[in-house]
Structures are given as C-alpha cells and as structure tokens.
Design an enzyme around this catalytic site. Structure first.
Site: not given
Ligand code: GLA
Length: 720
Positions: A443, A478-480, A518, A540
């Site tokens: 990402r 969050d952690m993406n 998240c 999500d």
């Molecule tokens: C992730 C979270 C979402 C949102 C996005 C924001 O995907 O799961 O709920 O917060 O990041 O970038």
C-alpha cells in the site's frame, strides 16, 4: 485446590469445573496422559502411561529398549535426539549440536496466575481465581532450564500453557524453535478446525481430516494476519454446535505463529502451538530467559458452541482490560466509506450533527487528516494536521463535534511510514529493511522498525502529544501492510515486543480512551491485540450478507462485544450488493454497532428507520454484548444464518435471522432457539407474541421469509 500432585506416582491432576488434565512423570519426562471430561478419582491411572519403542532407535538416556521418545506421549517435545516429530523446542549449543535432554527437577503449585513479562495474557483479579503449576526441567550438562507453566481457572473450563527457557550456562545459545506448548494425544480421530481467510473475507471455518503426517496453519507475515487465525480446535468428526468433543487452542499473540497437528506412525497426534519457528531464531544470552506467549486451552463435550462461549467469557472478563471491559460501547459513525479522504471540517461536522439526531454517540474521523494525505501514497508518519482540510486543527474539530454532544475519535496508523513523508526524509533508517537491499512496498508504505527502542519512543511521543492536544475519546489503530524483507530472524518477535510495549504504555497513560484495532479490516484480530484494544474492526467488507460469514467465523473465538461492525451504504462498496436497511442494521447489531456512510444524505424515511434501530440497539446492547451466544444456523451450510444472545440470567434474549438467497417453491422454515429457560414463558417484544421456552427451544418459530437478504429480529423477555 484444583491442582493435585500425587507424589508416590509422580502424577499431576489439574481440574477445572468440568475437565481433567493429567500429566505423569516417567523417565524424568512429563508425559501427557489425559485431557477431557472431569474425573474425580484417578485411582489406577498409572497403567495408562506405557512405554513404546520407536521404530529405529532406543532412547539414549533410558535403560529400556521399550522406551523411545519418538513413541511417547509427551507434554513438551524437545528436538535433537530420537523424537523425530515436529518438536516444540530446538536450540543450537556452543558445540554446534542441538542435543539436549531437560528432565524433571522440581515443581511448584501456587494460587494465582503470574503476569507474563512484555506479553499479553489472560489474568486474574485475585489469587483465588486460579491455580498455577510450574514444572521445571533441567539439562545439567547444557545448564538449560525449561519451565512448563499451567494455570487452571477456578470457574471456567480453561487451562493456559506457556514455557520459559532459561540459559544458565556460560555461553549464548541459539534458539531455533520455542513454541509455547506441545501435547501428544493417543489416537487421531479428530478434525482440525481452523479459520482461514483473506482481505475482505476473513475467518471462514474449515474442518480438515488429520493425516498421517502434519496438518498445520501459520503466519510468516509479521502479523497473525488475514490468512489464518492463531487458533485451532481438535473436534470429533461429527461435532455440532451442541454435541461432540472439542479441544480448543488459542494463542495470545499477534505475530508470526504456527499451529499444527502431526500424526505419527502409531497414530499419536501431537498438537503444537507458538511462535512460528520458520524464519525465527533467538540468541539467548548468558543468564537470560525467553518467555513464550500463552496458549489458552479449553475442552468441552458439548460441541463448538460451548467452546466458543468459554472463550467469549474468558476474553471478555479476563483478557480485555480497562474501563470498556464493562462500560457500554458507544454507537459510532466513521466517515471512511462516507468521504474516504475527501472531506473538510464542515462535512465532518454535518455528518456528526445528523448522526447525533438519530442517536449516534461518537464521531470517528478516519484516514486523511494529516500531512499531505489525499491518497494512500504519502504522509504516514507526519502526524500533524492538514490545515487545508481542518483549519481549526484536531482540537477545533473535536470541539465542534463535542458541541453537538458527540464524542470524537481519530484514526492513526502508528506503525507505518510513507517513503513520501517528512519522517522518512528525516529518518530513512527507521523502517524495517535489509541494509543496501531493495525494499518492498505494501500500500505504498514501509513499516517502522519497532524492534528499535528509539523508534518506539518516537511513536509513544507523537501519540501522547496528539492525544493530549484535543478531546479524543477513541482511537482507531490501523496497520495496513505485512512484513516483506526482514533484517534478521529475531526482528519479527522483537517487533511484537516493541508494539506490545507501546500499546501497554499508551493504554495505561490514557485509560479512558476506547481503542479499536484494525489491520486492513481483521488482519490482526487475535487474542493478543484484544488485551490492549477491546474492539477490533472485523473486516473491510461491510456488506451485510458477506458479514454473516465473517462474523460467524469470528465468533468461534471472539466475543461479540469486540467485533467492529457497521451499517454501510448500498450498493455496497465492496461487492455492489443492495440489502435492506433493516438487515444491515441487524447484522451490525451482532457486533459493536456503528455506521459508516454519509448519514446526512439519508432520506427522511431512512432516518426514521435508523433512529428506531439505534434506540432498539441501546435497549438490547447489554444482552448482545454480555450475553451467551448460541449459533443457530450457519451461513456456511445453507442460505440462511441465525444467532441468539441470551442474558446470563436467561430473562432476556435477542435473536437475529437473515435469509441470504431465496429460492422458489420452498416451505416456511422453523427456527429453533437455544439457551432459553425451557420452563419459562417469554414474550417477543417486537411482535407481542407469547411462547413457552419449551416451544422456542424444541419446536421453534415458523418463518415465512422468502426474499433475498430479508431478516428478522426477536427480542424475548421472560414473563412469569
Ligand atoms: C484500512 C482500514 C479501513 C480504513 C482505511 C483507511 O483499510 O481497514 O477501515 O481505515 O484503512 O486508509
């Protein structure tokens, strides 16, 4: 005393209200004898501990050709000699060999449950809630100590396990595997039940046959991850929600893990669980100890439903901490699917104002409020407000939200850094990387190296500063992205220790803030994170129909009160489905309950409906969040799904039924309920109909529902 030691036989008998766990010492090794239904008298159990010769080699340290550790039912397995199965412990010593033989030295039984240093774990509030057994094994030649720790809960059918490894020698040792537990069971007549998934489709239930060989799940992604949850159950082949034997194993850890069941040539099953040995090693210095994460075990003869209820109760009451363990969770609205990163102060205040009128209690501002963040290509790490969007800062916005009598919450992604950020330009060495080698992006971002103290200190500092600068009541953490290249095999676990240290620090510092975890949805929704964050964004995918499966699978281990779940707009943003507002609301009520759409754009009719939903939820929230969950219909098995939550005193209950796809030429369905008092009478507060508990449980209510995505909610109240 729930742990007895029968000295003359060397037997430990651990008892929970309904289960027994028996260990016997033989040849200096703790042998696994039994985990199952409670046995009051264990007279005669000793004969169950027999010697079996392995196929090719006798044990080098036991003068009995009929004993081989390869054919023994062990409590904890150590590699390096004749046990050729997957072993929980393996270390390389100064001489390059991995041979070691830790044997029984002593044990200790005491009231209470010790805290695990630096790691999340279940806890007790007073010492009489649990009893702990520590069995110390030593290899005097290697000067190595293993402490096997068992805690037995007094009122729940729960036994926790973990292992400490202590190096008393003059040399470092190189640990290659340090799993929390292993346990050898006689027989292989089980299914391996686990939860698999991916982004947007987390935690599907899968049951696999055991094979003569190994069946396992794992994560090597740096987080417990979307693909597997750190949980397995061994269950009877015909296990149902209410019948059949099941043993659950759940790891309280959020990083790389392994869980497996290996069946050997004697049909013995070895269950192992802990930090994933793949890609792991740990240099244990002189005098140092390594503490493994905790495994929470439960056994039931009453099927998967009973296993889940035990996990729910334990996690709700003795894993989650802080004010929100008991306090009601605010109904929230999050702007993510309403605006994504395209918002300004007025838009957020408009959403908050409209939401307040309908009964929502907390406004959450999601991603896009900081640095130059208009898309996901920049600014992670630059946690200062974007004044173009929010001219009055977070403080000013929070104030305006508070002025309409709403609490204010904020999104962060504290573990990440964008290459396009001031932070990265100032500290390019702060991300996880292999020096001189290319770095993969996920990402468009990199991961801060939380195995470094200076980086952790920076995270603590900016979080503290931002949180003290405004009236913030909630944080979405969050952690993406997952790990790519790592610098060394200690880094993933050191990262977790750093993350846990930050979480401990910040949740202690601001105990009144509600944290919601998240990870691109439910990518790190595990028992470890639950210790710090009492709720977690479950996925999500916000489509009501998809959520039925996701939430059903999640409920195998996670209590409903932890499951972040929102009503979103239609057509749904992830799969385009159009579902009725009632159904979206009822499905979201089977979780924390909130909204994720532009509520200010709702029609008047939708607003009236929504106001009713929120009022209903506030009335039944306590039952759903603190009650016992019974799964009635599985969305994995057919075209409908149903659950019921029953208050502990069985005075009230809430059930939700959802039809997924309808079919022509079908007859009405009869939905039977569970958990209710069969001797009582109930009224359904929604329809006013009266039923006896006996009718509801044994005959059920006839439902004429035959439209796609149609649903029904029942609120039963006892009337005698
Ligand atoms: C992730 C979270 C979402 C949102 C996005 C924001 O995907 O799961 O709920 O917060 O990041 O970038």
């Amino acid at each position: 005393m729930s742990i007895q030691y029968i000295a003359e036989k060397g037997i430990f008998h651990l008892q929970t209200p309904n289960t027994s766990y028996i260990i016997a010492l033989k040849h200096g090794l703790p042998m696994h004898v039994y985990y199952g239904k409670k046995i009051d008298s264990i007279e005669g159990v000793w004969q169950a501990v027999y010697n079996v010769s392995g196929v090719y080699s006798y044990d080098p340290e036991v003068d009995d050709m009929w004993f081989s550790s390869d054919g023994a039912l062990l409590e904890y397995s150590v590699a390096g000699s004749t046990d050729k199965r997957i072993c929980a412990f393996c270390a390389e010593f100064e001489d390059g060999s991995i041979y070691t033989r830790p044997v029984y030295k002593s044990h200790r039984i005491y009231n209470g449950k010790p805290k695990l240093s630096g790691l999340p774990a279940t806890y007790v509030e007073s010492d009489d809630e649990a009893t702990t057994l520590e069995i110390t094994l030593c290899d005097d030649r290697r000067e190595l100590v293993l402490i096997l720790r068992y805690t037995v809960f007094e009122v729940l059918d729960v036994i926790t396990r973990g292992t400490d490894i202590v190096n008393l020698s003059e040399n470092d040792i190189n640990i290659k595997s340090a799993m929390s537990m292993s346990m050898d069971i006689s027989g292989r007549d089980y299914d391996f039940v686990h939860l698999y998934g991916a982004w947007g489709k987390e935690r599907n239930i899968q049951k696999n046959l055991l094979i003569n060989g190994n069946v396992s799940i794992e994560s090597t992604y740096g987080a417990s991850g979307h693909y597997h949850s750190p949980f397995v159950a061994l269950a009877n082949k015909n296990v149902t929600e209410s019948q059949g034997e099941v043993m659950g194993f759940c790891l309280v850890y959020s990083g790389n893990f392994y869980a497996g069941a290996e069946v050997n040539y004697f049909d013995m099953t070895r269950v192992s669980m802990g930090i994933n040995p793949r890609g792991f090693s740990w240099r244990l210095g002189v005098g140092e100890a390594f503490v493994t994460p905790e495994v929470v075990m439960t056994y039931s003869r009453e099927g998967l439903g009973s296993m889940s209820r035990t996990y729910h109760k334990l996690f709700r009451t003795r894993l989650m901490r802080g004010k929100y363990r008991t306090e009601h969770r605010p109904v929230l609205i999050n702007n993510w699917e309403a605006t994504y990163m395209d918002f300004n102060e007025q838009k957020i205040v408009d959403i908050a104002t409209a939401a307040k009128e309908l009964g929502v209690e907390l406004m959450v501002l999601d991603d896009g409020w900081f640095g130059k963040r208009d898309n996901d290509r920049s600014s992670l790490g630059d946690w200062y407000v974007n004044k173009d969007k929010l001219p009055n800062g977070i403080k000013g916005l929070a104030q305006k939200v508070n002025d309409v009598d709403m609490k204010f919450g904020l999104w962060f992604e504290p573990e990440m850094i964008s290459p396009d950020s001031e932070l990265y330009r100032a500290h390019p060495d702060w991300c996880i990387q292999v020096e001189g080698m290319p770095k993969s992006l996920g990402r468009h971002q990199l991961i801060l190296d939380l195995s470094r103290k200076d980086v952790c200190d920076y995270v603590k500092e900016f979080l503290t500063d931002t949180l003290s600068s405004a009236n913030i009541a909630y944080i979405k953490w969050d952690m993406n992205r997952n790990f790519g290249e790592i610098a060394n095999a200690e880094q993933p676990h050191r990262y977790m220790l750093g993350l846990y240290d930050i979480c401990e620090y910040i949740t202690e510092k601001i105990p009144d803030v509600l944290f919601e975890g998240c990870a691109s949805g439910g990518g790190r929704f595990d028992a470890g994170m639950l210790y710090y964050f009492p709720q977690y964004w479950c996925s999500d995918d916000t489509d009501a129909c998809e959520r039925l499966r996701i939430q059903y699978g999640t409920s195998m281990i996670m209590p409903t009160v932890a499951v972040g779940s929102h009503v979103s707009a239609v057509p749904n943003h992830q799969c385009g489905r159009i579902t009725p507002l009632d159904t979206r609301a009822y499905v979201a009520m089977c979780g924390t309950f909130g909204y994720e759409l532009d509520i200010s754009q709702m029609s008047d009719g939708e607003k009236v409906q929504t106001k009713k939903h929120i009022a209903l939820f506030k009335d039944i929230q306590e039952i759903i969040h603190a009650g016992d969950l019974y799964r009635l219909r599985s969305p994995f098995d057919g075209e409908d799904s149903a659950v019921i939550y029953v208050a502990e005193n069985r005075q009230r209950a809430v059930a939700v039924y959802v039809k997924m796809l309808a079919h022509a030429n079908t007859i009405p369905t009869r939905l039977k309920f569970a958990g209710l008092d069969e001797t009582a009478n109930y009224v359904d507060k929604i329809t006013g109909e009266r039923y006896s508990g006996g009718v509801l449980v044994n005959i059920g209510i006839t439902l004429r529902i035959n439209n796609d995505f149609e649903s029904k909610i029942f609120v039963f109240e006892r009337i005698d």
